[in-house]
Design a protein around this motif. Structure first.
Motif, mmCIF file in Angstrom:
data_model
loop_
_atom_site.group_PDB
_atom_site.id
_atom_site.type_symbol
_atom_site.label_atom_id
_atom_site.label_comp_id
_atom_site.label_asym_id
_atom_site.label_seq_id
_atom_site.Cartn_x
_atom_site.Cartn_y
_atom_site.Cartn_z
ATOM 1 N N ILE A 92 0.809 -1.229 0.000
ATOM 2 C CA ILE A 92 0.000 0.000 0.000
ATOM 3 C C ILE A 92 0.840 1.276 0.000
ATOM 4 O O ILE A 92 0.305 2.373 -0.123
ATOM 5 C CB ILE A 92 -0.946 0.031 1.221
ATOM 6 N N TRP A 93 2.158 1.162 0.138
ATOM 7 C CA TRP A 93 2.989 2.354 0.318
ATOM 8 C C TRP A 93 3.771 2.860 -0.888
ATOM 9 O O TRP A 93 4.236 4.008 -0.864
ATOM 10 C CB TRP A 93 3.973 2.139 1.486
ATOM 11 N N PRO A 94 3.993 2.085 -1.962
ATOM 12 C CA PRO A 94 4.800 2.604 -3.073
ATOM 13 C C PRO A 94 4.312 3.941 -3.645
ATOM 14 O O PRO A 94 5.128 4.780 -4.019
ATOM 15 C CB PRO A 94 4.718 1.490 -4.121
ATOM 16 N N ALA A 95 3.002 4.149 -3.708
ATOM 17 C CA ALA A 95 2.492 5.420 -4.255
ATOM 18 C C ALA A 95 2.986 6.599 -3.422
ATOM 19 O O ALA A 95 3.501 7.590 -3.953
ATOM 20 C CB ALA A 95 0.964 5.397 -4.299
ATOM 21 N N GLU A 96 2.845 6.488 -2.111
ATOM 22 C CA GLU A 96 3.301 7.545 -1.204
ATOM 23 C C GLU A 96 4.823 7.671 -1.233
ATOM 24 O O GLU A 96 5.377 8.780 -1.323
ATOM 25 C CB GLU A 96 2.836 7.243 0.224
ATOM 26 N N TYR A 97 5.516 6.536 -1.142
ATOM 27 C CA TYR A 97 6.976 6.548 -1.087
ATOM 28 C C TYR A 97 7.579 7.087 -2.389
ATOM 29 O O TYR A 97 8.603 7.774 -2.378
ATOM 30 C CB TYR A 97 7.510 5.146 -0.807
ATOM 31 N N ALA A 98 6.952 6.768 -3.517
ATOM 32 C CA ALA A 98 7.449 7.266 -4.796
ATOM 33 C C ALA A 98 7.209 8.774 -4.905
ATOM 34 O O ALA A 98 8.099 9.525 -5.319
ATOM 35 C CB ALA A 98 6.756 6.543 -5.946
ATOM 36 N N SER A 99 6.024 9.198 -4.515
ATOM 37 C CA SER A 99 5.673 10.624 -4.603
ATOM 38 C C SER A 99 6.559 11.485 -3.712
ATOM 39 O O SER A 99 6.869 12.628 -4.046
ATOM 40 C CB SER A 99 4.202 10.835 -4.215
ATOM 41 N N ASN A 100 6.980 10.931 -2.570
ATOM 42 C CA ASN A 100 7.796 11.690 -1.613
ATOM 43 C C ASN A 100 9.279 11.329 -1.657
ATOM 44 O O ASN A 100 10.043 11.712 -0.771
ATOM 45 C CB ASN A 100 7.255 11.472 -0.196
ATOM 46 N N LYS A 101 9.641 10.568 -2.703
ATOM 47 C CA LYS A 101 11.051 10.186 -2.917
ATOM 48 C C LYS A 101 11.683 9.514 -1.684
ATOM 49 O O LYS A 101 12.787 9.848 -1.268
ATOM 50 C CB LYS A 101 11.876 11.411 -3.340
ATOM 51 N N VAL A 102 10.952 8.577 -1.122
ATOM 52 C CA VAL A 102 11.459 7.793 0.016
ATOM 53 C C VAL A 102 12.301 6.627 -0.493
ATOM 54 O O VAL A 102 13.325 6.282 0.097
ATOM 55 C CB VAL A 102 10.291 7.279 0.891
ATOM 56 N N LEU A 103 11.866 6.021 -1.608
ATOM 57 C CA LEU A 103 12.569 4.870 -2.170
ATOM 58 C C LEU A 103 13.165 5.185 -3.533
ATOM 59 O O LEU A 103 12.661 6.059 -4.253
ATOM 60 C CB LEU A 103 11.609 3.680 -2.311
ATOM 61 N N VAL A 104 14.208 4.446 -3.872
ATOM 62 C CA VAL A 104 14.875 4.593 -5.169
ATOM 63 C C VAL A 104 14.129 3.775 -6.233
ATOM 64 O O VAL A 104 13.699 2.644 -5.978
ATOM 65 C CB VAL A 104 16.337 4.084 -5.068
ATOM 66 N N ASP A 105 13.963 4.338 -7.407
ATOM 67 C CA ASP A 105 13.417 3.615 -8.554
ATOM 68 C C ASP A 105 14.481 2.623 -9.030
ATOM 69 O O ASP A 105 15.548 3.017 -9.513
ATOM 70 C CB ASP A 105 13.070 4.614 -9.656
ATOM 71 N N VAL A 106 14.195 1.329 -8.877
ATOM 72 C CA VAL A 106 15.195 0.305 -9.229
ATOM 73 C C VAL A 106 14.886 -0.378 -10.563
ATOM 74 O O VAL A 106 15.481 -1.403 -10.892
ATOM 75 C CB VAL A 106 15.325 -0.772 -8.110
#
Length: 412
Positions: A92-106
């Motif tokens: 449920i979190w990739p949308a939020e994490y991607a929008s806020n640059k929490v995780l790296v696009d791998v």
């Protein structure tokens, strides 16, 4: 004499420099995991130890928190400028994490073998807006577990195929005096309740969102909550369900105090073969039921992935660790705790041994996994739904009004 002393000093300096350089060369990764369900802390430590043996120049510091603290711990560490290199994250979190640059696009790191080998449904765990933010690790959904001995005593020959049948069978067990409250749920005011609710939404053919706006307050979304309230108020469900998380449900079921329970994959082997289980050898598992005319089975996507944080100073080492932890060899080794993400693993007799019944259910359930809504505002929406479920269960408001208020408070 002076010359030999000088040579000794030079030698000592060179040795010191050598050790300093090698000590500096050791990379330390900080990884955040969940302290419940699927792989246990001991298992994650064992996997990590195997990685460290194969990669002696990389040290991994492990931290475990309950699921309920995983999201906030990740986000707060990010805000403070670092902390973790690798984090476990929910579907449920990739949308939020991607929008806020929490995780790296791998996405560029994912090989063709990975793309072809991993089950298509597993990839949805880590993807948002066409990009991948990690590797799927825990492939999971909720199943209906049942106590074979209790059903036999009640004269019930087959487990329920619909939610209405579940209610009927539970009433039969209750009326025969076998158990006062035959069903156990995870309905604490937490994400667990939203997972159970989502399973029912999928059964009733509901939608969470329509054109980006809440749509759960009518149709299948409303039917799902009405079913929960009916199951709770009719007396067939354990009244403590409103305070239960999944581990509470597991313990109750293992103690023989529930005929039916909705729970994740990990409960199967713990309940059916665990040393503390009073129902070992009596545990049945089937896909969560469907609704006549609407669905054959129901399932929620409860999968989780491993990602690299945007603040990590060691992304390459972090990726090596992630690919090791999600590799087919490691997943097959621990398949009794979480089913592998790799399609060909299911043809391996060692994976299916002693859990053929679970694998049979998984083939239907994993194909029917229903997603919780994909939105950067998921946390707000989830909190609103958790509150709605609690208020409806407690009779503080009607299911209609509870979901209407949730829609208004969802931030969408």
């Amino acid at each position: 004499m002076l010359k030999s002393r000088r040579n000794a000093l030079i030698g000592a300096t060179l040795i010191g420099a050598f050790f300093a350089t090698n000590a500096y060369a050791e990379t330390t990764l900080n990884a955040l995991f969940m302290a419940q369900a699927a792989y246990s802390e001991a298992d994650v430590r064992a996997m990590t130890e195997a990685f460290s043996k194969a990669n002696p120049d990389v040290k991994v510091n492990l931290e475990f928190v309950p699921y309920e603290g995983l999201h906030d711990k990740t986000v707060l560490a990010q805000g403070s400028g670092g902390g973790y290199d690798v984090v476990l994250f929910d579907v449920i979190w990739p949308a939020e994490y991607a929008s806020n640059k929490v995780l790296v696009d791998v996405t560029p790191r994912i090989t063709e073998d990975m793309k072809k080998g991993v089950l298509p449904g597993a990839w949805t765990t880590v993807q948002y807006d066409g990009a991948s933010y990690g590797m799927p690790w825990i492939l999971d959904t909720k199943y209906l577990f049942y106590n074979k001995e209790i059903l036999e005593k009640a004269g019930i020959k087959t487990p329920p195929k619909t939610w209405d049948e579940l209610a009927e069978q539970a009433k039969t067990i209750k009326d025969k005096g076998l158990l006062a409250t035959p069903i156990a749920w995870s309905w604490s005011q937490a994400e667990a309740a939203v997972c159970d609710y989502t399973t029912l939404v999928s059964a009733y053919g509901g939608d969470f969102l329509k054109d980006g706006k809440p749509d759960f307050q009518t149709g299948g979304g409303l039917d799902a909550l009405k079913y929960m309230v009916s199951s709770y108020t009719s007396g067939i469900s354990n009244p403590n369900s409103k305070e239960f998380l999944e581990e509470d449900v597991r313990k109750l079921f293992e103690n023989g105090e529930a005929a039916f329970a909705l729970n994740w994959t990990y409960m199967y082997n713990l309940a059916n073969a665990g040393p503390d289980s009073k129902v070992a050898g009596k545990v049945g598992v089937v896909p969560a039921p469907g609704v006549a005319g609407k669905s054959e089975v129901s399932a929620v996507n409860g999968s989780m992935g491993l990602g690299i944080t945007a603040t990590s100073k060691h992304p390459d080492e972090a990726w090596n660790y992630i690919t090791f932890m999600t590799s087919q060899a490691v997943q097959n080794q621990y398949a009794k705790l979480s089913l592998p993400i790799w399609a060909s693993s299911y043809e391996d007799p060692a994976v299916s041994k002693d859990q053929e019944e679970l694998i049979g259910a998984a083939k239907q359930s994993l194909a029917a996994m229903y997603p919780r809504p994909t939105t950067p505002k998921y946390q707000e929406l989830s909190v609103a739904l958790q509150q709605a479920i609690q208020e409806a269960l407690l009779g503080q408001t009607s299911p209609e009004d509870a979901l209407k208020t949730a829609a208004e408070n969802s931030g969408l």
